[in-house]
Design an enzyme around this catalytic site. Structure first.
Site, PDB file in Angstrom:
ATOM      1  N   GLY A  47       0.817  -1.202   0.000  1.00 26.18           N
ATOM      2  CA  GLY A  47       0.000   0.000   0.000  1.00 26.18           C
ATOM      3  C   GLY A  47       0.852   1.253   0.000  1.00 26.18           C
ATOM      4  O   GLY A  47       0.343   2.376   0.019  1.00 26.18           O
ATOM      5  N   ARG A  71      17.258  10.442  -0.295  1.00 32.93           N
ATOM      6  CA  ARG A  71      16.572  10.788  -1.529  1.00 32.93           C
ATOM      7  C   ARG A  71      15.108  10.338  -1.458  1.00 32.93           C
ATOM      8  O   ARG A  71      14.816   9.240  -0.984  1.00 32.93           O
ATOM      9  CB  ARG A  71      17.262  10.049  -2.654  1.00 32.93           C
ATOM     10  CG  ARG A  71      16.817  10.456  -4.021  1.00 32.93           C
ATOM     11  CD  ARG A  71      17.611   9.608  -4.990  1.00 32.93           C
ATOM     12  NE  ARG A  71      17.610  10.161  -6.318  1.00 32.93           N
ATOM     13  CZ  ARG A  71      18.129   9.520  -7.347  1.00 32.93           C
ATOM     14  NH1 ARG A  71      18.708   8.345  -7.182  1.00 32.93           N
ATOM     15  NH2 ARG A  71      18.086  10.062  -8.535  1.00 32.93           N
ATOM     16  N   GLN A  88       3.136   8.274   3.041  1.00 33.01           N
ATOM     17  CA  GLN A  88       3.690   7.354   4.042  1.00 33.01           C
ATOM     18  C   GLN A  88       4.046   8.084   5.324  1.00 33.01           C
ATOM     19  O   GLN A  88       3.807   7.590   6.426  1.00 33.01           O
ATOM     20  CB  GLN A  88       4.949   6.697   3.487  1.00 33.01           C
ATOM     21  CG  GLN A  88       4.667   5.616   2.495  1.00 33.01           C
ATOM     22  CD  GLN A  88       5.636   4.478   2.731  1.00 33.01           C
ATOM     23  OE1 GLN A  88       5.504   3.757   3.713  1.00 33.01           O
ATOM     24  NE2 GLN A  88       6.590   4.319   1.863  1.00 33.01           N
ATOM     25  N   VAL A 117      10.889   5.686   4.176  1.00 28.01           N
ATOM     26  CA  VAL A 117      10.008   6.613   4.894  1.00 28.01           C
ATOM     27  C   VAL A 117       8.814   5.900   5.530  1.00 28.01           C
ATOM     28  O   VAL A 117       7.874   6.538   5.982  1.00 28.01           O
ATOM     29  CB  VAL A 117       9.487   7.725   3.951  1.00 28.01           C
ATOM     30  CG1 VAL A 117      10.609   8.691   3.606  1.00 28.01           C
ATOM     31  CG2 VAL A 117       8.856   7.148   2.691  1.00 28.01           C
ATOM     32  N   GLU A 135       8.502   4.205   8.328  1.00 30.68           N
ATOM     33  CA  GLU A 135       8.331   4.166   9.780  1.00 30.68           C
ATOM     34  C   GLU A 135       8.744   5.440  10.508  1.00 30.68           C
ATOM     35  O   GLU A 135       8.264   5.719  11.601  1.00 30.68           O
ATOM     36  CB  GLU A 135       9.065   2.939  10.341  1.00 30.68           C
ATOM     37  CG  GLU A 135       8.290   1.686   9.993  1.00 30.68           C
ATOM     38  CD  GLU A 135       9.111   0.419   9.995  1.00 30.68           C
ATOM     39  OE1 GLU A 135       8.892  -0.413  10.878  1.00 30.68           O
ATOM     40  OE2 GLU A 135       9.967   0.243   9.101  1.00 30.68           O
TER      41      GLU A 135
END
Ligand SMILES: Cc1cc2nc3c(=O)[nH]c(=O)nc-3n(C[C@H](O)[C@H](O)[C@H](O)COP(=O)(O)OP(=O)(O)OC[C@H]3O[C@@H](n4cnc5c(N)ncnc54)[C@H](O)[C@@H]3O)c2cc1C
Ligand code: SF4
Lengths: 740, 330
Positions: free
Chosen positions: A468, A629, A639, A704, A706
């Site tokens: 997702g 990046r 996210q 990215v 968590e």
């Protein structure tokens, strides 16, 4: 090269998802599949003394009831060991022991779901109940120290300097206990598997999993089969958050039943059953002590965590890890203790360790800042580290200072008046809070292949999963840019063990691992084509130096003379091959030995608290991150926001409530287990600072998935303190805790 | 799920007749509560009488007040001009409940009869629940009871009624119209619901097989000065910890009369008659409101996890009444 990497592109599977045409595991069309429904234990500990399946067996449509009395005994389930990363110890009807509430004790298979549900309702289980132990507090004397902790298998305890003398030389000291409750992943899509034995020795699993390859290895081991005999397919996943990393019992049970019946079996874990058998975040008790000089320099910092594991497996919620390295703290000690309990197995849950750990650490930092009458950002900057004090290595990159600065500026931190309760507007208490985010950057070996087809399109394959997060989209972007093609000419496939081998989508490593492999495979294809061209006598590029050859928009040409070249299709046609292929494996190199690799960030929150009723609303929440990046500004932002919203849930709402008398979670559904909704949050935003990291991996990405949750909770709880003057240290901060 | 027979009734009479023909029938309106309970195995009907298409969806003026057809959806009722203009408290209460999707599907009759959200009731694998299984005990009293009742509880059951709509209707003083095997009758809402006593398995005073056909709202000339305050953990899609429906009739600074009902605190929507009595004829100020709230909650009982509701209910009464008093009403 100005390309599509980094751009805020829509996800390429977006239309499929919003129109309901993305096919998830449970929805796969499989002929003649029967429906399974689990019966789970209603006691936390004991033995099954009798199971009456007769009514269920007679019930209409039921084709089988499987229990420990008739289930095949599997060699691979004997003497399971506390697990490596994805192979949790599971129960699949091998004995009469009940080890936790909601443990699967029977499976009813029927022609329809409704019939299976009815059959499950009719199964009568009798237990010899034994005394259970589910608490954390009150059992700390029974805790033990696990040797290793966390995905990186770090030592579970650490020490530098001497805490005692560090505290002695401090001008200000604080010591407090922070608690976080059991938290459940609750992905929108429930765990689901369809098991199909295509042949007696070949199994296909349509499984909602974060790791198709680890899935087949574990299932292969359980059934004593080579993993090549198992084909796992997982094109879409409705969220996992760590819960779909390991193989849990239902996957094995579905395969056992399908084998027994010689017929495909579909099995979905029902929502209330997801509270126990498929992992959760353990509750934690975290004790923080900080000593600091009047000027704000920390002389001592300790972080000691106690959490729970099941009676049969081991997992450490590594909450104390961040405190080892986030601040200079010359005297520092951290530890983790585990208490064996009669609960389902805790496991990886979004930012395992760091999520609850940064909550307690950053709340304690806030308390000390108030004690010192120092601005919380100033206090953190005073103890900023330019290298990892725990590993004594340089950071691969660290732009946290910029995050504090830009985040504070955009948030308007300077409008904060320091005194708690000083920003009241009528009935509304307004508070500002901030905290630091930190999450490790990792990667694992990953493979990919890239093919140039006769029609000039590119087919890129990697077995990985899209849970997702946007994997389909960002991998397509990486391949398109690397090969100089528009996105529409690239077809990326994933979620299948027939594709090149990749790691689990977890630990924020998918982009770094598989992205690097896709990049290298596409590069390999480019180089191959360039070699083909310059060594092909019929090519206009024959004899040109490889450095001078460029590929763009399906054309291969000389940089020094762009008219000298041809369509890639022509080059391919002459080779007589239907396609040209590049393959690559991207492996972690020595970067880990040389650098300490982390993403960082700073989060800011404005909360509004009703002065009389205690109702809390996050009016504004802002995160500023440094994560190397960024491959797609839109999916990355989503996210980050998703992580931050998890932080809101952790701060204000989420709690798996255990009825300790019964050893069961009572709020086992989405109506009563609260996660945040739109109305809970006003304005939320995430952005990032430019960061180039040449060490972490070939793409320079840090991941990215968590980082967004780390620090989010503390920022909110710190803001609640600023608004109300009350320190609530036991999460979630519900309104009743503010009434007193 | 147990197999059941199903009929879609065309008229109320047919619905009532069909209901009586099977031993274990249920009417189904929007199904938003009943289907959940069936999936959980709490409700196991053998026969469903679908009343969803009955022509009982009108919302219209009736004897000076308003009549809401039992099959009007929650959304229709909340947004109807007559309700928004004359009974804003009802509109607010409905909109504070569930979600847009659920409200579109849910009917007003079904809303009144939704069952408690007590965890131990909702999951039949809990052995103890007097409401689900009379005589089995109450798991909530020694268990986790943060969402449970503080008023009118008994040693058999401390469940709450979860509806928001019913709290506003209780403040309004609505009457429920029903038709059953013995014919039609009307029941005042206060008489409609029950306290648990030692028969918590019986939620209401409806007779078996009675169909709700309408809800009648009496005329309340001062009804526009009204407020629904819902205090909950999550700002949407969460049941009330405490809610207050307040209607206020003021003459200058004096309270001519008030209607106050509480949600989330009892087995039924709780009409705060003691508070109303205390306030009648008094000058509205903070101390008077607090004293009225104290009077209402005087006999409240807190359990292990829900004692906070006592103070919360008091503060909520004060807040709702203060807000109502400060309203600009044309
Ligand atoms: C997740 C979730 C959150 C919710 N949150 C809230 C909330 O915050 N506040 C709130 O107030 N509600 C809330 N609800 C409950 C919702 O309001 C009710 O489910 C709904 O109002 C029930 O109406 P229905 O028509 O769907 O009833 P049904 O499910 O069809 O029926 C409910 C009961 O009423 C009976 N019945 C139905 N119609 C009649 C009739 N005409 N005559 C006699 N008996 C009848 C049925 O037999 C059944 O026993 C929530 C529901 C869900 C699922
Ligand atoms: S409070 Fe009522 S509904 Fe809940 S367990 Fe007790 S008896 Fe059952």
């Amino acid at each position: 090269m100005p390309g599509v990497i980094g751009q805020p592109l829509d996800r390429i599977d977006g239309t499929l998802k919003v129109t309901g045409r993305a096919v998830y595991a449970y929805e796969q069309q499989v002929e003649n599949a029967a429906y399974g429904v689990l019966v789970t234990s209603t006691i936390p500990k004991g033995r099954i003394t009798a199971i009456d399946t007769s009514a269920a067996e007679k019930s209409s449509g039921v084709v089988m009831v499987m229990t420990h009395l008739n289930a095949p005994k599997l060699a691979g389930l004997k003497e399971q060991k506390p697990s490596p990363v994805t192979g949790r110890v599971i129960q699949a009807f091998q004995d009469d022991l009940v080890r936790y509430a909601n443990q699967p004790v029977a499976l009813v298979v029927a022609e329809t779901l409704e019939q299976a549900l009815e059959g499950a309702h009719l199964v009568g289980v009798k237990y010899a109940v034994e005394r259970h132990a589910v608490d954390l507090d009150g059992r700390i004397s029974q805790a033990y120290e696990p040797p290793k902790a966390g995905g990186q298998q770090e030592p579970s305890a650490s020490n530098r300097g001497d805490m005692k003398s560090g505290l002695a030389e401090a001008d200000q000291r604080m010591r407090e206990v922070y608690r976080t409750p059991f938290e459940f992943h609750n992905p929108m899509e429930q765990h689901a598997t369809i098991a199909v034995w295509d042949k007696p020795d070949h199994l296909t699993l349509y499984d909602s999993t974060q790791g198709v390859f680890s899935d087949r290895e574990r299932v292969g081991h359980v059934f004593s089969m080579p993993s090549e005999s198992i084909h796992v397919i997982s094109p879409f996943i409705g969220g996992g958050f760590g819960s779909k990393g390991p193989v849990w019992s239902h996957v094995v049970i579905a395969a056992m039943a399908a084998k027994q019946l010689s017929r495909p079996v579909r099995l979905e874990v029902r929502r209330p059953q997801m509270f126990g058998p498929v992992g959760m975040r353990s509750q934690t008790r975290q004790e923080l002590a900080i000593g600091a000089k009047t000027d704000g320099s920390i002389t001592a910092l300790s972080h000691d965590t106690v959490c729970q594991t099941s009676s049969f497996d081991e997992f450490v919620e590594t909450a104390s890890l961040s405190a080892r390295r986030l601040y200079t703290a010359p005297n520092n000690s951290t530890s983790h203790l585990l208490i064996k309990s009669d609960i389902g197995q805790p496991s990886y849950t979004r930012a395992p360790g760091e999520a609850p750990g940064t909550y307690a650490l950053e709340a304690a930092m806030d308390e000390m800042a108030y004690q010192l009458k120092m601005d919380p950002i100033e206090f953190r900057l005073k103890n900023y580290t330019d290298s990892d004090p725990n590993e004594k290595k340089p950071w691969s990159s660290k732009s946290l200072r910029e995050c504090y600065r830009q985040g504070a500026e955009r948030f308007g931190w300077s409008n904060r008046t320091a005194e708690p309760r000083s920003m009241r507007k009528g009935n509304v208490l307004v508070g500002y809070g901030m905290a630091t985010s930190i999450y490790p950057t990792r990667r694992s070996p990953a493979n990919a292949s890239a093919r140039l087809n006769g029609d000039g399109t590119l087919s890129v394959d990697a077995g990985t999963q899209d849970i997702g997060t946007g994997t389909y989209t960002v991998m397509t972007q990486v391949a398109a840019d690397t090969f100089g093609l528009p996105m529409t000419s690239v077809k990326f496939r994933l979620g299948d063990t027939d594709l090149p081998k990749t790691p689990v989508s977890g630990g924020s490593q998918a982009a770094a691992s598989t992205g690097s492999a896709v990049y290298l495979a596409t590069q390999a294809l480019r180089e191959k084509l360039i070699q083909m061209a310059i060594s092909d006598a019929q090519s206009p590029l024959s004899g040109v130096s490889a450095q001078d050859v460029e590929i763009q928009n399906g054309r291969i040409f000389a940089r020094s003379n762009p008219s000298k070249g041809e369509a890639l299709g022509q080059l391919l046609a002459r080779s007589g091959q239907p396609f040209a292929e590049g393959k690559a494996e991207a492996k972690p190199g020595s970067e880990k030995e040389r650098y300490s690799m982390y993403a960082f960030g700073a989060q800011f929150s404005e909360v509004h608290v009703d002065a009389d009723l205690g109702q809390i609303r996050v009016a504004r929440h802002l995160g500023c991150f440094a994560a190397g990046r960024i491959l797609n500004a839109k999916t990355a932002r989503s996210q980050l926001l998703g992580g931050m919203i998890w932080g809101v849930g952790m701060a204000l709402l989420e709690e798996g409530v255990m009825d300790r008398r019964l050893g069961r979670y009572v709020n086992n559904n989405l109506a009563e287990y609260h996660v945040p909704v739109n109305a809970d949050i006003g304005v939320i935003d995430a952005f990032w600072v430019d960061e180039k990291d040449e060490h972490v991996n070939p793409l320079g990405v840090k991941g990215v998935g968590e980082i967004g949750i780390t620090g989010a909770t503390a920022a909110i709880v710190n803001a609640i303190h600023h608004a109300t003057g009350k320190r609530v240290r036991d999460l979630p901060v519900t309104l009743d805790k503010l009434l007193v | 799920m147990k197999s059941f027979t199903y009929i879609r009734a065309a008229t109320s009479d047919q619905a009532v007749q069909s209901y009586a023909q099977a031993p274990d029938s249920r009417f189904i309106g929007g199904g938003t509560n009943l289907l959940d309970l069936m999936k959980m195995g709490v409700e196991r009907p053998s026969h469903l009488v679908d009343v969803h298409r009955l022509p009982l969806t009108q919302i219209e003026e009736h004897e000076g007040g308003v009549r809401i057809g039992a099959l009007a959806s929650n959304t229709e009722a909340a947004n109807h001009r007559l309700i928004r203009e004359r009974y804003p408290v009802l509109s607010q209460a409905i909109l504070a409940g569930a979600t847009q999707q659920l409200r579109n599907k849910a009917t007003c009759g079904g809303n009144l009869l939704q069952r408690t959200r007590c965890y131990y009731f909702y999951d039949p694998t809990y052995a103890e629940c007097n409401k689900r299984n009379p005589g089995s005990g109450c798991a909530a009293i020694p268990g986790y009871n943060r969402i449970h009742a503080i008023l009118g509880t008994s040693s058999s059951c401390i469940a709450t009624h979860p509806s928001d709509m019913a709290v506003a209707l209780m403040a309004i003083g609505a009457t429920v119209q029903v038709v059953g095997p013995q014919g039609a009758r009307s029941v005042a809402l206060d008489e409609f619901y029950r306290l648990p006593g030692d028969t918590p398995q019986i939620d209401t005073n409806l007779h078996s097989g009675e169909l709700i056909t309408a809800i009648d709202l009496p005329a309340i000339p001062y009804g526009r000065r009204s407020v629904y305050l819902k205090v909950r953990d999550r700002n949407s899609y969460a049941f009330a910890l405490v809610s207050v429906a307040a209607i206020l009739d003021m003459e200058g600074g004096t309270i001519r009369q008030s209607h106050i009902a509480l949600g989330g605190v009892a087995h039924k929507p709780w009409r705060a008659a003691l508070a109303e009595k205390h306030l009648k004829g008094k000058t509205l100020d903070a101390d008077t409101l607090r004293a009225a709230a104290e009077a209402e909650l005087k006999d409240a009982t807190g359990y292990t996890d829900n004692a906070f509701k006592i103070e919360l209910a008091k503060r909520s009464i004060v807040r709702a009444m203060t807000t109502a008093a400060q309203m600009e009403v044309a």
